[in-house]
Design an enzyme around this catalytic site. Structure first.
Site, PDB file in Angstrom:
ATOM      1  N   CYS A 151       0.761  -1.184  -0.115  1.00 45.20           N
ATOM      2  CA  CYS A 151      -0.046   0.022   0.158  1.00 45.20           C
ATOM      3  C   CYS A 151       0.847   1.183  -0.194  1.00 45.20           C
ATOM      4  O   CYS A 151       2.035   1.154   0.353  1.00 45.20           O
ATOM      5  CB  CYS A 151      -0.729   0.014   1.172  1.00 45.20           C
TER       6      CYS A 151
ATOM      7  N   GLU B 210       0.507   3.916   1.783  1.00 46.30           N
ATOM      8  CA  GLU B 210       0.942   4.393   3.215  1.00 46.30           C
ATOM      9  C   GLU B 210       2.006   3.540   3.874  1.00 46.30           C
ATOM     10  O   GLU B 210       2.737   4.232   4.562  1.00 46.30           O
ATOM     11  CB  GLU B 210      -0.529   4.037   3.927  1.00 46.30           C
TER      12      GLU B 210
ATOM     13  N   CYS C 203      -6.621   1.331   4.351  1.00 51.39           N
ATOM     14  CA  CYS C 203      -7.226   0.150   4.412  1.00 51.39           C
ATOM     15  C   CYS C 203      -6.948  -0.567   5.721  1.00 51.39           C
ATOM     16  O   CYS C 203      -6.065   0.056   6.549  1.00 51.39           O
ATOM     17  CB  CYS C 203      -6.769  -1.112   3.521  1.00 51.39           C
TER      18      CYS C 203
ATOM     19  N   CYS D 218      -3.314  -1.207   6.884  1.00 54.82           N
ATOM     20  CA  CYS D 218      -2.600   0.242   6.746  1.00 54.82           C
ATOM     21  C   CYS D 218      -2.932   0.740   8.285  1.00 54.82           C
ATOM     22  O   CYS D 218      -2.076   1.448   8.919  1.00 54.82           O
ATOM     23  CB  CYS D 218      -2.868   1.121   5.731  1.00 54.82           C
TER      24      CYS D 218
END
Ligand SMILES: [Zn+2]
Length: 136
Positions: A46, A48, A87, A90
């Protein structure tokens, strides 16, 4: 938000990079990343996490805000790059490194922030870091 939008606008690649995220540190530095889609879905990373790695690499440990945006796919009618919440994975990861993080949410005219800890009220708490300062 414009900075993060610019990141994904410049790096968008269908099925490779669709999300960009930025972390704002207390000292004003901004760390951005793009998501890395993998051929094997589980290997994807991800945005992040990429941004967090950059922040940690730079020694930024006092993280205040996270903001993530999603670029539309060419097949979608909507063309706007919109805010999306991190998500669940994360949320777990970011809370491990920023217990006071605020998530920027909302639409174009209604930006607001919400505590990441409120967005993941029952975070997993293991024993791995029990003997160390978790803020490091
Ligand atoms: Zn994620």
């Amino acid at each position: 938000m414009e900075h993060t939008r610019g990141v994904i606008r410049g790096r968008y690649a269908e099925n490779r990079h669709q999300i960009a995220a930025s972390l704002l540190a207390a000292d004003g530095r901004v760390f951005s990343g793009i998501h890395l889609e993998a051929m094997v879905g589980r290997a994807s990373v991800c945005a992040e996490a990429v941004a967090l790695g950059k922040a940690r690499e730079a020694g930024a440990t006092d993280l205040r805000y996270v903001l993530s945006v999603r670029h539309p796919k060419p097949s979608e009618a909507a063309r706007e790059i919109k805010l999306v919440p991190p998500c669940g994975l994360c949320r777990e990861l970011l809370l491990d490194y920023g217990q006071d993080l605020q998530v920027v949410l909302g639409g174009e005219d209604e930006l607001r922030s919400e505590s990441l800890s409120q967005m993941l009220p029952h975070k997993y708490v293991g024993t791995k870091w029990a003997a160390v300062d978790q803020s490091r």
